[in-house]
Design an enzyme around this catalytic site. Structure first.
Site, PDB file in Angstrom:
ATOM      1  N   HIS A  34     -18.110 -11.414  26.003  1.00 34.38           N
ATOM      2  CA  HIS A  34     -18.831 -10.387  26.597  1.00 34.38           C
ATOM      3  C   HIS A  34     -18.859  -9.342  25.785  1.00 34.38           C
ATOM      4  O   HIS A  34     -20.179  -8.557  25.475  1.00 34.38           O
ATOM      5  CB  HIS A  34     -17.902  -9.808  28.081  1.00 34.38           C
ATOM      6  N   GLU A  35     -17.865  -8.784  25.177  1.00 37.42           N
ATOM      7  CA  GLU A  35     -17.719  -7.512  24.275  1.00 37.42           C
ATOM      8  C   GLU A  35     -18.807  -7.988  23.011  1.00 37.42           C
ATOM      9  O   GLU A  35     -19.414  -7.035  22.671  1.00 37.42           O
ATOM     10  CB  GLU A  35     -16.550  -7.115  23.843  1.00 37.42           C
ATOM     11  N   HIS A  90     -22.336  -7.202  23.619  1.00 36.52           N
ATOM     12  CA  HIS A  90     -22.764  -5.625  23.708  1.00 36.52           C
ATOM     13  C   HIS A  90     -22.972  -5.603  21.995  1.00 36.52           C
ATOM     14  O   HIS A  90     -23.546  -4.952  21.747  1.00 36.52           O
ATOM     15  CB  HIS A  90     -21.490  -4.886  23.893  1.00 36.52           C
ATOM     16  N   HIS A 106     -26.068  -6.418  20.680  1.00 33.76           N
ATOM     17  CA  HIS A 106     -27.229  -5.568  21.062  1.00 33.76           C
ATOM     18  C   HIS A 106     -27.033  -4.318  20.261  1.00 33.76           C
ATOM     19  O   HIS A 106     -28.179  -3.913  19.839  1.00 33.76           O
ATOM     20  CB  HIS A 106     -26.659  -4.834  22.734  1.00 33.76           C
TER      21      HIS A 106
END
Length: 679
Positions: free
Chosen positions: A471-472, A475, A478
């Site tokens: 999940h992290e 990010h 991104h």
């Protein structure tokens, strides 16, 4: 002065990486004061410019006016949550108000706003491209949303509110941290440890020994200690003790946050009213995909309707299983995790602990890197010469595999410590985009609180921790793949209900055999995870989806309640919370337990009136991942579309437009309910 203050000289390391080895606590304030002076001089230059206001001399000039102050703020802000001793923490009460005052000085300056407004009003004559238009619009709105249109008296009121809020958030979060650290449970009887897995016992023994209590076991409220205890400890009285301690953190007692909660929501409501909005939620949502509170309440209500019956069935199933197993007739919240895990084992012949040996941290990190390579063509190379802020932190250089192009720096910081706040997050030490007039690559970091290695075992992650890492890392992608011109529009600088799409979609690959096969290997034998175990894991994925969904919706509705209600009518934090969450509760309220006082996401972490965005983005990610599943998990064409339209574009266009470019249509809200097996 500047010669010995690292912030005031050019960073000379690899790609101007932050020289953590040279920065000391006493450098921050003097450097920040100097940076604020420079920012004010830059703003004065913009105002003194006699040429007519245009995009370059006003909007771009403003974008870069406080660059140095932002650099110091990023470094301090990141360390304050990831590695802050008392001395560093103590600076918060000086640093945050100074930064807030600087941003108020700029956003409330009538001459500056007149220039911005002039460019905005004449935008048609400037021949701007899409990204420039977006920056102009964002700059204008940012002034309007920060009080530029107010009278002098109201500007002063706003300035005071912002100053007050800049101190209350960090204070709230410090209370939560102190309350978390204040509880320690030492056990010295073997029978109290029944049911606990070997890894948890070893970690507890190591913690006790580190505190000078050799031969005992220490459990605390940090998640790697708390969760295994709640999931596996057979002793019901001790589970209750842990649960009550965790659920009452910062509620009453020495680190009580109740008054702070009331102060924060009162100030936020006043600020919103001052700016012409009905409530704080109306203010926040005007700059979100959802646009207004009604849409959010409607969205959460629809999900609740689909989830509540399933949630009640989930609890009833655990209740009847607990009765059958142990004759337990009154299932309580501290029993749920324990019996739920037992039921899962019974149903799927599967225990979360069976997965741990296949999730050695180093392998999972390699696995996430392999995903980044297969999907987006990135490679990672550790560089031990890049300074880090703690010995456990690692630094990597990121490259494009095909072209060899340098893409940025990536830091990882994985284990809990008393100087680190709980949870997991991605952050940046430098945003991608123009800096000192040059396009620069980002410096991205992920910070987690994972299971530590023990004297005899490496760090073996739970499945949840593996998902958190992916999940992290979503990010982080991104940030790393950002290809924008202006920092304030680059990477994850997007609407908050869109920002979780890149992170949440990454979790999907670790629920698929094809993804797990790339890295899930037994830490001792190097055998891949057996297909049968993956099958059980997949089957168990929808287990209690109704319960989990109700829980997330509960937090979302509680957040919306705090930020749409009239704070002057809220006398009792606990009673208000109970009323706000009544429809979502699957257990009766327990006296002494309260979530609002430790809900750092919304009271100290930027998610106010935005917690719904996790669920909102889940709809986006379920819909987006269906596209990958249709074409192939690592389909180069779909991955390229996702990279080009979502990951590299930051906030340069409206998120719905970006999403439609990727998917060819708007997201299908039923995708999430399909994935969770709720329809």
């Amino acid at each position: 002065m500047s010669s010995n203050n690292p912030f005031l000289t050019k960073f000379t390391g690899k790609d101007e990486a932050v020289p953590f080895d040279q920065i000391k606590v006493e450098h921050y304030l003097p450097a920040l004061e100097e940076a604020i002076k420079i920012a004010k001089e830059n703003v004065a230059k913009i105002k003194a410019n006699t040429a007519a206001p245009d995009f370059e001399n006003t909007i771009v000039a403003l974008e870069s006016a406080s660059e140095l102050a932002e650099k110091i703020a990023l470094t301090y802000g990141n360390l304050e949550v990831a590695n802050a001793d008392e001395a560093l923490q103590a600076l918060a009460k000086d640093i945050y108000p100074k930064l807030t005052a600087l941003s108020s000085d700029i956003s409330l300056d009538p001459e500056i706003f007149a220039r911005v407004k002039s460019v905005y009003d004449n935008r048609a004559s400037f021949k701007l491209n899409g990204e420039q238009n977006r920056l102009l619009e964002k700059s204008y709105l940012s002034f309007a949303r920060n009080g530029a249109l107010l009278s002098a008296t109201d500007k002063d009121k706003l300035r005071q509110i912002d100053l007050d809020l800049s101190v209350l958030g960090p204070k709230y979060s410090e209370n939560v941290l102190k309350a978390t650290n204040a509880f320690e449970m030492y056990l010295d009887k073997k029978e109290d440890l029944e049911g606990l897995p070997e890894g948890a016992l070893e970690a507890a023994a190591a913690m006790a020994e580190a505190k000078g209590k050799k031969g005992q076991w220490l459990f605390n409220l940090q998640i790697p200690s708390y969760l295994p205890f709640m999931t596996y400890a057979k002793s019901r009285p001790l589970r209750e003790k842990m649960w009550r301690a965790y659920s009452s953190r910062a509620f009453k007692g020495e680190f009580d946050n109740q008054e702070l909660v009331k102060k924060i929501v009162t100030l936020r409501a006043e600020r919103a009213k001052l700016l012409g909005f009905k409530t704080h939620a109306d203010f926040v949502l005007a700059e979100r995909m959802a646009q207004n509170p009604l849409t959010v309440f409607d969205f959460l209500q629809k999900l609740l309707t689909a989830s509540r019956e399933a949630g009640k069935r989930d609890v009833a199933e655990v209740q009847s299983f607990a009765q059958q197993l142990d004759g337990l007739t009154d299932l309580k919240p501290w029993d749920f995790g324990y019996y739920s895990e037992k039921l899962k084992e019974d149903k799927y012949a599967f225990n979360e602990e069976d997965l741990r040996p296949y999730f050695k941290l180093e392998n999972v990190v390699e696995g996430v890197f392999t995903h980044a390579k297969k999907l987006y063509g990135l490679t990672f190379k550790e560089n031990k010469d890049i300074p880090v802020y703690h010995p456990e932190v690692k630094a990597y250089e990121v490259f494009e595999e095909k072209s060899g192009k340098y893409m940025g720096l990536f830091y990882t910081d994985f284990f809990p410590r008393e100087t680190k706040k709980g949870g997991a997050w991605m952050t940046q030490f430098r945003n991608q985009g123009l800096s000192e007039g040059v396009l620069k690559r980002p410096h991205v970091s992920i910070v987690c609180n994972f299971t530590k290695p023990t004297p005899t075992k490496p760090s073996l992650l739970t499945y949840d921790e593996v998902r958190t890492l992916f999940h992290e890392f979503g990010h982080a992608l991104h940030g790393m793949l950002s290809d924008c011109t202006y920092q304030s529009l680059s990477g994850p600088n997007v609407y908050w209900d869109f920002v979780e799409l890149p992170s949440q979609i990454m979790e999907n690959w670790v629920g698929e055999k094809e993804g797990l096969d790339l890295f899930a290997r037994h830490y001792e034998t190097n055998e891949p995870m057996p297909a049968e175990l993956i099958h059980k894991l997949k089957a168990s994925q929808k287990f209690q989806a109704g319960y989990m969904s109700c829980r997330q919706i509960q937090f979302g509705l509680m957040d919306m309640a705090w930020h749409t209600a009239d704070p002057s009518l809220i006398k009792d934090v606990d009673a208000f919370e109970e009323q706000a969450t009544a429809d979502t509760r699957l257990f009766a309220k327990v006296d002494g337990a309260n979530s609002s006082v430790s809900f750092s996401h919304i009271f100290a972490g930027g998610y106010s009136a935005g917690y719904y965005s996790y669920k909102w983005a889940e709809v986006l990610d379920a819909d987006a991942f269906e596209y990958f599943k249709e074409k192939g998990l690592f389909d180069p064409e779909v991955a390229q579309k996702f990279k080009e339209n979502i990951l590299s574009r930051g906030g340069t266009e409206h998120p719905m437009e970006l999403y439609k470019k990727f998917r060819g249509r708007e997201p299908d809200p039923k995708a999430l309910l399909r994935r969770d097996g709720l329809i």
